[in-house]
Design an enzyme around this catalytic site. Structure first.
Site, PDB file in Angstrom:
ATOM      1  N   ASP A  14       0.655  -1.184  -0.043  1.00 14.33           N
ATOM      2  CA  ASP A  14      -0.166  -0.110   0.115  1.00 14.33           C
ATOM      3  C   ASP A  14       0.813   1.105   0.043  1.00 14.33           C
ATOM      4  OD1 ASP A  14      -2.106  -1.646   0.358  1.00 14.33           O
ATOM      5  OD2 ASP A  14      -1.875  -1.635   2.594  1.00 14.33           O
ATOM      6  N   LYS A  17       2.197   2.036  -5.007  1.00 16.92           N
ATOM      7  CA  LYS A  17       2.974   1.722  -6.409  1.00 16.92           C
ATOM      8  C   LYS A  17       2.156   1.652  -7.417  1.00 16.92           C
ATOM      9  CE  LYS A  17       3.491  -2.493  -4.313  1.00 16.92           C
ATOM     10  NZ  LYS A  17       3.098  -2.195  -2.957  1.00 16.92           N
ATOM     11  N   LYS A  19       0.072   4.050  -8.419  1.00 10.97           N
ATOM     12  CA  LYS A  19      -0.030   5.223  -9.115  1.00 10.97           C
ATOM     13  C   LYS A  19       1.425   5.555  -9.910  1.00 10.97           C
ATOM     14  CE  LYS A  19       1.337   9.901  -8.972  1.00 10.97           C
ATOM     15  NZ  LYS A  19       1.054  10.974  -8.494  1.00 10.97           N
ATOM     16  N   GLY A  41      -4.005  -4.441  -4.517  1.00 11.92           N
ATOM     17  CA  GLY A  41      -5.071  -3.433  -4.990  1.00 11.92           C
ATOM     18  C   GLY A  41      -4.388  -2.405  -5.371  1.00 11.92           C
ATOM     19  N   HIS A  42      -3.897  -2.108  -6.635  1.00 16.68           N
ATOM     20  CA  HIS A  42      -3.280  -1.153  -7.103  1.00 16.68           C
ATOM     21  C   HIS A  42      -4.149  -0.001  -7.604  1.00 16.68           C
ATOM     22  CE1 HIS A  42       0.425  -3.998  -7.452  1.00 16.68           C
ATOM     23  NE2 HIS A  42       0.086  -3.445  -6.293  1.00 16.68           N
ATOM     24  N   GLN A 220       2.587  -6.310  -3.063  1.00 14.67           N
ATOM     25  CA  GLN A 220       2.627  -6.146  -1.532  1.00 14.67           C
ATOM     26  C   GLN A 220       4.125  -5.026  -1.290  1.00 14.67           C
ATOM     27  OE1 GLN A 220       1.914  -9.620  -2.696  1.00 14.67           O
ATOM     28  NE2 GLN A 220      -0.182  -8.605  -2.824  1.00 14.67           N
ATOM     29  N   ARG A 301     -10.387  -2.555   4.800  1.00 16.91           N
ATOM     30  CA  ARG A 301     -10.253  -2.765   6.287  1.00 16.91           C
ATOM     31  C   ARG A 301      -9.413  -1.271   6.580  1.00 16.91           C
ATOM     32  NH1 ARG A 301      -6.659  -8.159   6.827  1.00 16.91           N
ATOM     33  NH2 ARG A 301      -6.179  -7.597   4.923  1.00 16.91           N
ATOM     34  N   LYS A 329       3.012  10.275  -0.531  1.00 23.75           N
ATOM     35  CA  LYS A 329       2.130  10.972   0.352  1.00 23.75           C
ATOM     36  C   LYS A 329       2.385  12.114   1.401  1.00 23.75           C
ATOM     37  CE  LYS A 329      -1.940   8.320   0.739  1.00 23.75           C
ATOM     38  NZ  LYS A 329      -2.595   7.170   1.224  1.00 23.75           N
ATOM     39  N   SER A 411       5.886  11.666  -4.989  1.00 21.80           N
ATOM     40  CA  SER A 411       4.479  11.875  -5.729  1.00 21.80           C
ATOM     41  C   SER A 411       3.857  12.703  -4.669  1.00 21.80           C
ATOM     42  CB  SER A 411       3.861  10.242  -5.541  1.00 21.80           C
ATOM     43  OG  SER A 411       2.468  10.199  -5.685  1.00 21.80           O
TER      44      SER A 411
HETATM   45  P1  IMP Z   1      -2.716 -12.529   1.915  1.00 22.07           P
HETATM   46  O1  IMP Z   1      -1.542 -12.162   1.152  1.00 22.07           O
HETATM   47  O2  IMP Z   1      -3.934 -12.406   1.581  1.00 22.07           O
HETATM   48  O3  IMP Z   1      -2.319 -14.060   2.474  1.00 22.07           O
HETATM   49  O4  IMP Z   1      -2.395 -11.880   3.360  1.00 22.07           O
HETATM   50  C1  IMP Z   1      -1.229 -11.797   4.015  1.00 22.07           C
HETATM   51  C2  IMP Z   1      -0.869 -10.646   4.914  1.00 22.07           C
HETATM   52  O5  IMP Z   1      -0.527  -9.546   3.674  1.00 22.07           O
HETATM   53  C3  IMP Z   1      -1.989 -10.129   5.477  1.00 22.07           C
HETATM   54  O6  IMP Z   1      -1.615  -9.000   6.629  1.00 22.07           O
HETATM   55  C4  IMP Z   1      -2.530  -8.794   4.455  1.00 22.07           C
HETATM   56  O7  IMP Z   1      -3.243  -7.643   4.995  1.00 22.07           O
HETATM   57  C5  IMP Z   1      -1.297  -8.586   3.753  1.00 22.07           C
HETATM   58  N1  IMP Z   1      -1.541  -8.160   2.326  1.00 22.07           N
HETATM   59  C6  IMP Z   1      -1.637  -8.862   1.160  1.00 22.07           C
HETATM   60  N2  IMP Z   1      -1.619  -8.222   0.053  1.00 22.07           N
HETATM   61  C7  IMP Z   1      -1.437  -6.955   0.387  1.00 22.07           C
HETATM   62  C8  IMP Z   1      -1.483  -5.750  -0.454  1.00 22.07           C
HETATM   63  O8  IMP Z   1      -1.453  -5.572  -1.634  1.00 22.07           O
HETATM   64  N3  IMP Z   1      -1.028  -4.665   0.352  1.00 22.07           N
HETATM   65  C9  IMP Z   1      -1.050  -4.681   1.622  1.00 22.07           C
HETATM   66  N4  IMP Z   1      -1.181  -5.606   2.492  1.00 22.07           N
HETATM   67  C10 IMP Z   1      -1.395  -6.977   1.845  1.00 22.07           C
END
Ligand code: IMP
Length: 437
Positions: A14, A17, A19, A41-42, A220, A301, A329, A411
């Protein structure tokens, strides 16, 4: 010379990336995603329009870019087809600019069931997208790959075997029943496959032959890397630069001339459980969350928020061999009278500045902060460094000096054009290379 760029997350994901990759991929021919899946989620905002990409490489939003879903990803075909159709419905031509690896593993409905069950015993706070279980099946050699779909009989048999295994696990270990239906699952997956079949290829071979410029989009962040992050509170793939080679099938040597940049917020956030030494649980944390709109793009969340942790960033610099850092940010800090950054940890009277592996240690470390005077002025949308207050420049300069890596870009807002270079890369011809610090 071949010109490639790797963009990674320096924190817990988060970082912004989406943008940054959207912006930079304008200068590249190909954008590759190589690990993770729809847990990402980009978010990209173009002309006021908001796009959130979970599986497709963000770079594909540019009309000239080819997108690659490489072998290290775990792909939920239902979501991939949905994403493709949504973008095409919004007028973007995507299908014929996309390649999907025949070696990529699938996320199946039973992986999502298991993700939920595992979360009930020992919460990680996953996105519940079936990511961990899909990688478990991959490494347990029970996975189904995209290439398997070419053979419906084999696919049917694999789904059947896996479903029986999951059924046993659910009933005997978790005392639960699930409502998954073999025939329905098989039909659906073959239907989705039909929609993308024409774009499935050996992406490793394709990339090896391709002579243009390639941008590799990490998902991630380094601290969520299965090996280098805050294990077990991590995702199930190598989200750091360690994942490049196995995620693409390209030899490590391929990346020897690439630039490695990572993205970090000017403060820190994380979603889900796990260590976060600089977390603020008071009203300052709340202020960061509200000012930064810190709610997950995939799950909605609320994100945990805290001060920037330079011990974490140093870890990211070292693990990824970073050549540059992009900060996002900064404007979220505009309203703070005092801004802190963590420069070391203290534990039992010992001060250290490396990120420890052990959770027991991490849960006890106390951050040592350096304090900065806030600038209390608007920096949102700044387009040049001369628009920044001197206190903000001092903050940036300190980060760069501490890390020993250039800040290359800032940015300054969600829109594509809200940014400026602090160190312009050589490939941007026609614009003078300028270094601010
Ligand atoms: P999973 O990848 O869904 O198995 O989640 C494992 C951990 O990685 C959790 O704490 C999620 O909130 C975190 N996580 C997975 N993908 C992302 C992302 O794209 N951004 C931020 N946290 C992520």
């Amino acid at each position: 010379m071949k010109r490639d760029l790797v963009i990674l997350g320096a924190q817990w994901g988060d970082e912004g990336k989406g943008k940054v990759v959207d912006l930079l991929s304008a200068d590249f021919d190909v954008a590759v995603r190589y690990q993770g899946g729809s847990n990402a989620g980009h978010t990209v905002v173009v002309g006021g329009e908001r796009f959130v990409l979970h599986l497709l490489p963000t770079g594909i939003l540019h009309e000239h870019t080819i997108g690659v879903v490489a072998q290290g990803m775990v792909v939920d075909l239902e979501l991939l087809v949905g994403e493709l159709e949504e973008l095409e419905g919004r007028g973007l031509r995507i299908y014929d600019r996309l390649f999907i690896s025949d070696r990529a593993h699938l996320v199946m409905p039973y992986h999502k069931v298991l993700d939920s069950l595992f979360e009930r015993r020992g919460k990680i706070g996953t996105t519940l997208r079936g990511i961990g279980p899909s990688y478990m099946f991959k490494y347990g050699r029970k996975g189904i790959r995209v290439c398997d779909l070419e053979d419906p009989d084999r696919t049917y048999r694999l789904i059947k075997e896996n479903l029986e295994f999951v059924q046993d696990l659910c009933e005997k270990v978790y005392c639960e029943n699930h409502s998954l239906n073999l025939e329905e699952m098989f039909e659906k997956i073959m239907e989705y496959y039909k929609r993308i079949r024409g774009r499935v290829t050996d992406t490793t071979q394709w990339l090896l032959k391709f002579e243009g410029s390639v941008l590799f989009e990490g998902a991630q962040g380094t601290m969520l890397d299965i090996d280098m992050g805050t294990y077990p509170f991590v995702t199930s793939s190598n989200a750091s630069a360690l994942g490049l080679s196995n995620g693409t099938g390209l030899p490590p040597k391929y990346f020897s001339t690439a630039n490695f940049w990572a993205v970090s917020k000017a403060y820190a956030t994380r979603v889900g459980e796990g260590p976060f030494p600089t977390e603020l649980t008071d009203e300052k944390g709340e202020q960061l969350r509200e000012r930064g709109g810190e709610y997950g793009a995939t799950t909605g969340r609320p994100r945990r928020c805290g001060w920037l942790d330079l011990v974490v960033l140093k870890h990211a610099v070292e693990v990824n061999g970073l050549d540059g850092l992009i900060l996002t940010k900064l404007d979220v800090l505009d309203g703070f009278e005092e801004i802190k950054v963590c420069v070391a940890y203290e534990l039992d009277g010992q001060v250290f500045d490396h990120f420890p592996a052990g959770l027991s240690k991490l849960s006890k470390v106390a951050p040592i902060y350096k304090s900065f005077k806030g600038w209390l002025r608007n920096t949102r949308g700044a387009r040049s460094f001369s628009e920044l207050p001197k206190e903000a420049l001092q903050y940036l300069q300190f980060i760069q000096d501490y890390l020993g890596v250039s800040l290359v870009m800032l940015s300054t807002g969600p829109e594509r054009e809200e940014y400026f270079w602090l160190q312009e890369p050589a490939w941007r011809e026609g614009e003078k290379t300028r270094k601010v610090f």
